[in-house]
Design a protein around this motif. Sequence first.
Motif, short mmCIF file in Angstrom:
data_model
loop_
_atom_site.label_atom_id
_atom_site.label_comp_id
_atom_site.label_asym_id
_atom_site.label_seq_id
_atom_site.Cartn_x
_atom_site.Cartn_y
_atom_site.Cartn_z
N UNK A 107 4.84 -1.32 -2.92
CA UNK A 107 3.69 -1.72 -3.91
C UNK A 107 3.82 -0.83 -5.16
N UNK A 108 3.14 -1.43 -6.32
CA UNK A 108 2.60 -0.81 -7.28
C UNK A 108 1.33 -1.15 -7.43
N UNK A 109 0.29 -0.02 -7.56
CA UNK A 109 -1.10 -0.20 -7.57
C UNK A 109 -1.50 0.33 -8.92
N UNK A 110 -2.60 -0.08 -9.41
CA UNK A 110 -3.43 0.47 -10.64
C UNK A 110 -4.58 1.03 -9.82
N UNK A 111 -5.38 1.64 -10.95
CA UNK A 111 -6.29 2.93 -10.78
C UNK A 111 -7.35 2.40 -9.75
N UNK A 112 -7.47 0.85 -9.71
CA UNK A 112 -8.49 0.45 -8.78
C UNK A 112 -7.92 -0.13 -7.53
N UNK A 113 -6.66 0.21 -7.19
CA UNK A 113 -5.97 0.03 -5.92
C UNK A 113 -5.51 -1.50 -5.80
N UNK A 114 -5.48 -2.06 -6.92
CA UNK A 114 -5.12 -3.53 -6.95
C UNK A 114 -3.42 -3.64 -7.01
N UNK A 115 -2.83 -4.62 -5.96
CA UNK A 115 -1.47 -4.79 -6.18
C UNK A 115 -1.16 -5.51 -7.27
N UNK A 116 -0.16 -4.58 -8.29
CA UNK A 116 0.41 -5.31 -9.25
C UNK A 116 1.68 -6.09 -9.08
N UNK A 117 2.43 -5.34 -8.17
CA UNK A 117 3.82 -5.77 -7.81
C UNK A 117 4.12 -5.31 -6.16
N UNK A 118 4.79 -6.22 -5.56
CA UNK A 118 5.16 -5.91 -4.31
C UNK A 118 6.51 -6.28 -3.78
N UNK A 119 7.28 -5.62 -3.06
CA UNK A 119 8.61 -6.09 -2.54
C UNK A 119 8.35 -7.45 -1.95
N UNK A 120 7.49 -7.73 -1.17
CA UNK A 120 7.16 -8.93 -0.58
C UNK A 120 8.03 -8.89 0.82
N UNK A 121 8.12 -10.09 1.34
CA UNK A 121 8.74 -10.42 2.45
C UNK A 121 8.03 -10.07 3.75
N UNK A 122 8.25 -10.24 4.89
CA UNK A 122 7.30 -10.30 6.08
C UNK A 122 6.77 -9.09 6.29
N UNK A 123 5.57 -9.06 7.13
CA UNK A 123 4.97 -7.80 7.23
C UNK A 123 5.74 -6.92 8.38
N UNK A 124 5.95 -5.73 7.82
CA UNK A 124 6.64 -4.74 8.61
C UNK A 124 6.10 -3.65 9.33
N UNK A 125 6.64 -3.20 10.37
CA UNK A 125 5.91 -2.06 11.13
C UNK A 125 5.87 -0.76 9.98
N UNK A 126 4.46 -0.48 9.71
CA UNK A 126 4.20 0.62 8.86
C UNK A 126 5.02 1.86 9.04
N UNK A 127 4.95 2.23 10.12
CA UNK A 127 5.17 3.71 10.48
C UNK A 127 7.02 3.45 10.33
N UNK A 128 7.51 2.57 10.50
CA UNK A 128 9.17 2.68 10.34
C UNK A 128 9.56 2.44 9.24
N UNK A 129 8.86 2.48 8.11
CA UNK A 129 9.17 1.99 6.59
C UNK A 129 9.54 3.33 5.74
N UNK A 130 10.64 3.44 5.09
CA UNK A 130 11.00 4.35 4.38
C UNK A 130 11.86 3.91 3.19
#
Length: 851
Positions: free
Chosen positions: A97-120
């Motif tokens: 994701x790309x976030x602005x100063x207010x932590x709003x998502x401006x862009x995301x790679x999208x796709x299905x929800x992935x296990x957070x701890x396994x992403x790199x």
Amino acid sequence: MAPAWLLSLAIIFLSPLISQAADTINPGEFLRDVDRLISPGSIFELGFFSPGQSSHRYVGIWYHDFSTDTVLWVANRREPVLDHGGAFGIAADGNLVVLDAANRTLWSSGGATLPFNNSVVQLTDSGNLVLNNSGGVRWQSFDHPSDTYMPGMKVGLDLITRENQNMTSWTSENDPAPGNFSLSMDPRGSTQIFMWDGDRPRWRSGLWNSQIFIGIKNMVPQYIYGFKLNNFVQEHRMYFYYDQFNSSHRYVLSWDGLVKHMIWRNDTSEWLLYWSQPTTPCDIYNKCGKNAGCTDEASPICSCLAGFQPASGDEWDAGNWSSGCVRKTALGCSAAGSGGDGFTRLRSIKLPDTSDWFPDLLDTSSCPDKCLRNCSCTAYAYVTGIGCLIWGVDLLDIQMFSGDGGEDLFLRLAGSELSESPPPTRSSSHNHIILTNFILSVAATSKTRTQTIIIAVIVVLVVSIFSGSLFFLWKRRRRIQERVSTYSSFGGAASVSDSIRIDEERNEEELSELQLWSFDSVLFATKGFSDSELIGEGGFGPVYKGTSFDGQELAVKRLSRSSGQGIEEFKNEVKLISKLQHRNLVRLLGCCIHKQEKILIYEYMPNKSLDAFLFDSTKRTLLDWNTRYTIIEGIARGLVYLHRDSRLRIIHRDLKASNILLDKEMNPKISDFGMARIFGNDDETSTKRVVGTFGYMAPEYAMQGYFSTKSDVYSFGVLVLEILSGKRNNSYRHPEWGLNLITLAWKLWNEGRAMEFIDPVIKESANSTSLKSSVTKCLNLALLCLQDHPNDRPSMAAVVVMLESETVVPTPPRPPTFATDRSFSETEESSTVELKAISSASVSITMLTGR
């Protein structure tokens, strides 16, 4: 102990990556505005940047060790960060994701929800940003290019879903948002690259011959630096790529609509523009319109091809070439060498767009023969590395190259256009007088009396033969007029002037090139609609065999008043077919409207329709496997033309065996366009009036009125099952299992028993080993076309690719759920239905009527 505010500040500043040279981002880590990712070999760099004079911030990739201001890829193209408070990293759902100063998502790679701890995420030395999760690649920037094509990037076309990966220009030098221009593979599946201005083609590369793009002038193999077209059989994708060692090369689509090949010069530390397109007026797609060529060195740059003249002289003279050129003389469609059609050679040509490819024709002599045997063929070319190319439509986007560039195009012309002497422009009687005076003048100057006598005899013979010919033609015309007068009494015929001409009634120019027949001429051709000439009974009325004044055989479709096809359906059919020219579509020769009569005149098909063979116990023996496979391929090609390649994009809506006609060589031609619809860029549309035939209609169309090209794909799947089995889909029920044809096909295919599904006649006509493979492929393909959801069905272009490839294996289909289990009598005829939705303020009622 440190104060709490100081600890919080330390956390804020320590939350970015600790190592500025890191090439990866792990869960919980975010790249801040001042941080950078650097690939392991220090070749590429990722971080925040501001383009040109803009103050907006974007996440991008550029070169680390040279040309550090050359941005190759941008993440948040549409949504910039407005200040320096942005962050880039892995979100809680495991995506980038790309976030602005207010932590709003401006862009995301999208796709299905992935296990957070396994992403790199890692920036590689190829410049590819890769998101790995659970050991596999979940997303990569190379699959989502911006405006730059880089070594190792595989940008192409999915041959199953038809999804195209586009390079898209920036809006301006200061704004990386997607601009008007894009670059992609030909969506029709050819090996060309297209540049688009919005949804209009701006430039094309020409076909790939395994070394170069043949539409690029003076392109040489050394130029392409490892460019390759992939072997798309296993991946169902077609894409170009070039080798990793060319890291100093890049292709960029500029914001002003130019594709540029740039090479980095170490000696000058700058990019060298090696090549770009389009740079001249003639590089612009179809600059001079149809059947015309463009030459940059000429003035004017546009000229009609040999045998053609401007469609609109006034527009052409004014420099408006958009309407292109039309033939001066119609093709004779007879064998070469006997006064029929032939070819003229055009050298150094950027070959036209939209050709049919025959890779199996491996010698130059087979290609012209193939063209001459097809009345729709307008030109051919034989290209080393590609094979035989044949055009059956208007010739588009032709450029005349100077020097050694381009290929030879062989343009088909009528015999009279190929003659060295110009065709006569005066009347026959005037030519006769000229000929007589010429011979007599020669006789008067002869030196001997004998020569004079001989010449005088020749004069007498010429005059006698010519006079006799005139008398014969007069007598023949007199007999024809007498026959017309006799047949006129059958239908209360009026004179030619009494017949209403369709172009006058519509007040349109669309049908100006269509031959308009008088009712008297139709009566003459059909012997007054004699029962002895009746050859069939179509859904909208009887069809008669006819013979024109010049002896041409015709099929005359006389629409009955109770047929349900009104004047609008009639006009629709005339309008559509008059604009269609393809070897696998029936050819409309003319039409007539007289009082309540609506009549269409087609080319005559001696073998009538496919159902007359397929469902007849005796005639079906004439359909061996090779013939059936050829019919399947021909129908598929015809549909590709309707859906994609014709001037009008058309959905047929009533594709069935009785609407497939067979010529004398058993080649299929799609007919009956009374219910066809033109569609634009929308993938799907709807109607409140559903028309079609039980057993052939797609479920979304029959039940909800939604139709698209995928509706025709469904009908094609039904046709393939019928061709394989020799059984009607809407009347078959398995005697033991009680299954209809579609569910039976699925059961036998799923159990690996495809050979039990086919017509026993087929088994007797083909080698068992090759037959099993091709039958299994066709059954698999048919079931893919019969998928319940339109998006799961392949396009007809993908179908053709699978049919023509010996190695492509279609993906497994899902089991059908909408296939009806209704039982019909085996002898019951196909029922065509019309669904009319009648709505009021509070209720919607669907009425079902048969025809």
